[in-house]
Scaffold this active site. Structure first.
Site, PDB file in Angstrom:
ATOM      1  N   PHE A  11       0.817  -1.215   0.051  1.00  0.00           N
ATOM      2  CA  PHE A  11      -0.023   0.047   0.066  1.00  0.00           C
ATOM      3  C   PHE A  11       1.020   1.293   0.081  1.00  0.00           C
ATOM      4  O   PHE A  11       0.977   2.163  -1.181  1.00  0.00           O
ATOM      5  CB  PHE A  11      -0.974   0.044   1.317  1.00  0.00           C
ATOM      6  N   THR A 123       5.891   2.954  12.873  1.00  0.00           N
ATOM      7  CA  THR A 123       4.316   3.399  13.001  1.00  0.00           C
ATOM      8  C   THR A 123       3.967   4.094  14.387  1.00  0.00           C
ATOM      9  O   THR A 123       4.942   3.616  15.394  1.00  0.00           O
ATOM     10  CB  THR A 123       3.498   1.977  12.991  1.00  0.00           C
ATOM     11  N   GLU A 125       2.039   3.097  16.426  1.00  0.00           N
ATOM     12  CA  GLU A 125       1.494   1.995  17.404  1.00  0.00           C
ATOM     13  C   GLU A 125       2.597   1.475  18.314  1.00  0.00           C
ATOM     14  O   GLU A 125       2.259   0.911  19.421  1.00  0.00           O
ATOM     15  CB  GLU A 125       1.030   0.856  16.520  1.00  0.00           C
ATOM     16  N   TYR A 147       2.216  -7.364  16.482  1.00  0.00           N
ATOM     17  CA  TYR A 147       2.762  -6.261  15.272  1.00  0.00           C
ATOM     18  C   TYR A 147       3.543  -5.157  15.900  1.00  0.00           C
ATOM     19  O   TYR A 147       4.575  -4.892  15.323  1.00  0.00           O
ATOM     20  CB  TYR A 147       1.550  -5.825  14.689  1.00  0.00           C
ATOM     21  N   LYS A 151       7.607  -4.121  15.540  1.00  0.00           N
ATOM     22  CA  LYS A 151       7.900  -2.677  14.792  1.00  0.00           C
ATOM     23  C   LYS A 151       8.849  -2.051  15.990  1.00  0.00           C
ATOM     24  O   LYS A 151       9.863  -1.238  15.265  1.00  0.00           O
ATOM     25  CB  LYS A 151       6.668  -1.915  14.437  1.00  0.00           C
TER      26      LYS A 151
END
Ligand code: NAD
Ligand code: TYD
Length: 332
Positions: A11, A123, A125, A147, A151
């Site tokens: 993406f 990110t 997050e 996830y 990261k």
């Protein structure tokens, strides 16, 4: 300038490749991508005619393949990752492999080959859920899911390569992106494509989790600035101006497609679902970055893109488009 873009068939990576091909006519871009379930060959086919574009199918977990791709490159923009939180809950191992070991391989190859810039894509997050205020680059990392933890691990390894070996690493942490070419497993494209097909929209928990949305092109312009002006060893947040609860975004999609609000279905919550993300991006703004898109206009563009490109997402969903829904698009 030769730039290697990992994950460039996904993406954000594909939107960034398009942005760079348009802006820098003398740059040679090589996309290195394993073409996992998250990619679509259609996404990059449109670049193939461009003489400044090259594609290598390869896995960042394969060090030999990585070394071959990195040799001779000036800069690396490292997007490749397993990126979906729900998948990290049902199958965490691939996240550790790709996001941690794969990132290590990229850094090690960059060090051995003397790469002049390594932009590591991270990110919001990694900061975890925040109750109030906005996360700044120096805040502690408090990731929740496999996830976000993978990261955060990758971020720390990347910074260690700057501190220990002097590898010119810069890191961006962006908020939730939306726009064309996002896999329909993610919230916005999932809801848009399901609403187009008049299917139920599974909203987790009470629907009040808040995400800080950024249109993908605005993220790309931020990445461009960090790649060219970012200071080595530094982290830059790239956050959109808008914070919205999921329920509001869901209603906006249903409304824009003239569907029935009854399509929204509250379902069991995601495990350890982070309540709110919000980024303070003043550090990047000081480098001259300014997001261009207003949320309402950008979500309209995004919905229109999915409505016009059903073949692209139908392929990923393994479905055939129903003529009924096409003819009813835009009607209740
Ligand atoms: P995506 O899942 O759409 O694309 C990931 C790409 O990486 C795919 O093309 C896939 O084939 C490739 N890939 C996966 N494993 C690979 C491997 N082992 N070797 C080579 N290629 C591999 O992801 P995205 O949403 O474009 O995210 C890109 C990056 O941006 C990720 O690092 C992600 O953590 C980060 N990010 C995403 C968002 C977001 O909202 N999507 C927000 C902040 C940060
Ligand atoms: P997602 O696109 O998975 O991004 P992230 O969890 O990395 O922020 O999800 C965005 C928000 O939407 C998140 O709060 C979870 C929620 N969500 C749903 O309510 N239903 C869904 O089917 C999905 C995929 C996400």
């Amino acid at each position: 300038m030769k730039v290697l873009i990992t994950g460039g068939a996904g993406f954000i990576g594909s939107n960034f490749t398009e942005y760079m091909l348009k802006k820098y006519k003398n740059y040679r871009l090589t996309v290195f991508d394993a073409m996992t379930y998250a990619s679509n060959p259609e996404t990059i086919n449109k670049f193939r005619k461009n003489k400044n574009f090259k594609f290598i199918k390869g896995d960042i977990c394969d060090f030999k393949a990585v070394m071959n791709a990195v040799k001779g490159q000036d800069m690396i923009v490292h997007f490749a990752a397993e990126s979906h939180v729900d998948r990290s809950i049902s199958g965490p191992e691939a996240f550790i492999e790709t996001n941690v070991k794969g990132t290590f391989n990229m850094l090690e190859a960059a060090r051995l080959c003397g790469v002049k810039k390594f932009l590591h894509i991270s990110t919001d997050e990694v900061y975890g859920s925040i109750k109030k205020g906005k996360s700044k680059e120096g805040d502690i990392l408090d990731p929740t899911s496999p996830y976000s933890s993978s990261k955060a691990s990758a971020d720390l390894i990347a910074l260690s390569y700057y501190k220990t070996f002097g590898l010119p690493v810069v890191i961006t942490r962006s908020s939730n992106n939306f726009g064309p070419y996002q896999h329909p497993e993610k919230f916005m494209p999932l809801f848009i494509t399901r609403a187009i097909e008049c299917e139920q929209l599974p909203l987790y928990g009470d629907g009040k989790n808040v995400r800080n949305w950024i249109y993908v092109e605005d993220n790309c312009s931020g990445l461009d600035i960090v790649l060219h002006k970012g200071k080595n060893g530094e982290i830059y947040n790239v956050g959109g101006d808008v914070e919205e609860p999921n329920i509001k975004v869901a209603k906006c999609i249903v409304d824009a497609l003239s569907r029935d609000m009854g399509l929204i279905k509250f379902v069991k919550d995601r495990l350890a679902h982070d309540r709110r993300y919000a980024l303070n991006s003043s550090k990047l703004k000081k480098l001259g970055w300014k997001p261009k898109y207003k949320f309402e206009a950008a979500i309209g563009l995004t919905i229109q893109w999915y409505a016009n490109n059903d073949k692209w997402w139908m392929g990923l969903k393994g479905k055939k488009f129903s003529k009924y829904y096409r003819s009813n698009y835009g009607k209740k």
